[in-house]
Design a protein around this motif. Structure first.
Motif, short mmCIF file in Angstrom:
data_model
loop_
_atom_site.label_atom_id
_atom_site.label_comp_id
_atom_site.label_asym_id
_atom_site.label_seq_id
_atom_site.Cartn_x
_atom_site.Cartn_y
_atom_site.Cartn_z
N GLY A 152 -12.77 -7.34 1.57
CA GLY A 152 -12.72 -6.86 2.91
C GLY A 152 -11.55 -7.16 3.81
N THR A 153 -10.65 -8.16 3.27
CA THR A 153 -9.65 -8.54 3.90
C THR A 153 -8.59 -7.19 3.96
OG1 THR A 153 -9.71 -10.72 3.33
CG2 THR A 153 -7.78 -10.22 4.10
N GLU A 154 -7.85 -6.87 5.31
CA GLU A 154 -6.99 -5.92 5.27
C GLU A 154 -6.02 -6.07 6.18
OE1 GLU A 154 -9.74 -2.74 6.33
OE2 GLU A 154 -9.41 -2.66 8.46
N TRP A 155 -4.97 -5.49 5.99
CA TRP A 155 -3.75 -5.68 6.82
C TRP A 155 -3.26 -4.01 6.87
CZ3 TRP A 155 -5.09 -7.96 2.33
CH2 TRP A 155 -5.33 -9.19 2.23
N LEU A 156 -2.72 -3.96 8.24
CA LEU A 156 -2.17 -2.61 8.48
C LEU A 156 -0.75 -2.82 8.76
CD1 LEU A 156 -2.02 0.46 9.25
CD2 LEU A 156 -2.72 -0.29 11.80
N ILE A 157 0.33 -2.38 7.81
CA ILE A 157 1.62 -2.58 7.92
C ILE A 157 2.27 -1.20 7.93
CG2 ILE A 157 3.59 -3.63 6.70
CD1 ILE A 157 1.49 -5.48 5.10
N GLY A 158 2.95 -0.97 9.31
CA GLY A 158 3.38 0.39 9.50
C GLY A 158 2.32 1.41 9.21
N ASP A 159 2.59 2.37 8.36
CA ASP A 159 1.58 3.55 8.15
C ASP A 159 0.77 3.11 7.37
OD1 ASP A 159 3.40 3.97 6.58
OD2 ASP A 159 3.88 5.99 6.90
N THR A 160 0.66 2.02 6.67
CA THR A 160 -0.13 1.79 5.41
C THR A 160 -1.18 0.60 5.71
OG1 THR A 160 1.82 2.36 3.77
CG2 THR A 160 0.08 0.89 2.94
N LEU A 161 -2.41 1.03 5.39
CA LEU A 161 -3.36 -0.16 5.31
C LEU A 161 -3.65 -0.63 3.91
CD1 LEU A 161 -5.69 -1.26 7.03
CD2 LEU A 161 -7.25 0.37 5.96
N TYR A 162 -3.47 -1.82 3.82
CA TYR A 162 -3.81 -2.71 2.56
C TYR A 162 -5.11 -3.32 2.83
CZ TYR A 162 1.31 -2.28 1.98
OH TYR A 162 2.59 -1.66 1.60
N ARG A 163 -5.81 -3.12 1.66
CA ARG A 163 -7.30 -3.62 1.88
C ARG A 163 -7.61 -4.22 0.41
NH1 ARG A 163 -11.15 0.64 3.30
NH2 ARG A 163 -10.27 0.41 5.52
N SER A 164 -8.31 -5.62 0.41
CA SER A 164 -9.07 -6.09 -0.88
C SER A 164 -10.32 -5.46 -0.95
CB SER A 164 -9.01 -7.51 -0.51
OG SER A 164 -9.60 -8.30 -1.58
#
Length: 206
Positions: A152-164
């Motif tokens: 559920g950990t997530e990061w919004l970096i620029g226009d990309t969302l990274y999610r575990s």
């Protein structure tokens, strides 16, 4: 280098004459599914198991009474390419496939972060990656550093969302996906010969 799957659906016809009680190769997996899908490989057989499933049938080896066709193919590969060409040899019966809980999640979060892009229709999955230079720079990872992130950990970096994320078995092996034709053939054979008398034998190569 990628990993490919090979194998055969085997069947034994117990209700026929004594000489027909041996396992026989019914169809080469080549004609049903040769898709390189690591989530499916991991879920079913524990190979390239980046999604961290409890494999259904990993490293069982060659089954007892393997058909002449299967044994001949593995011997041919060993003679032509060496004894280590085929690995991860295993098998699973139709009876076992029928009992699978396809809603079962992986044992822990995917080793790869899932990457999404925002679209007019919402977030769209664009890929999965164990290493992303852009992500690593943003969160301060060193080159080659491997780290597990809570689900559920997530990061919004620029226009990309990274999610575990964790995925379910049906995400790895969709009911209407590339394995459907394999299950259809096995089911049809089992209807004639019994669930325990139909099995899939597979192996892998790089």
């Amino acid at each position: 280098m990628g990993t490919d799957i090979s194998g055969f659906v085997e069947c034994r016809a117990w209700h026929l004459h004594k000489e027909d009680e041996d396992w026989r190769a019914a169809i080469d997996l080549f004609f049903l599914n040769t898709t390189r899908n690591y989530d499916a490989f991991g879920c079913l057989f524990g190979v390239r198991n980046y999604a961290n499933f409890r494999p259904l049938a990993a490293d069982r080896g060659l089954p007892a009474g393997a058909s002449e066709t299967v044994r001949a193919e593995l011997e041919r590969l060993a003679q032509w390419y060496g004894p280590d060409q085929a690995y991860g040899t295993t098998w699973i019966t139709w009876a076992e496939i029928k009992e699978v809980d396809w809603d079962e999640p992986a044992e822990k979060a995917d080793s790869r972060l899932h990457e999404y892009r925002q679209t007019p229709d919402g977030l769209r999955l664009t890929g999965k990656a164990a290493w992303s230079p852009r992500f690593a720079q943003a969160v301060g990872l060193q080159p080659g550093e491997d780290r597990e992130w809570p689900e559920g950990t997530e990061w919004l970096i620029g226009d990309t969302l990274y999610r575990s994320e964790k995925i379910r078995r049906r995400d790895a092996v969709p009911a209407t996906g590339e394995w459907k034709s394999v299950w259809t053939v096995m089911e049809a054979l089992a209807a004639q010969h019994g669930d325990d008398n139909v099995r899939l034998v597979v192996w892998f190569d790089n």
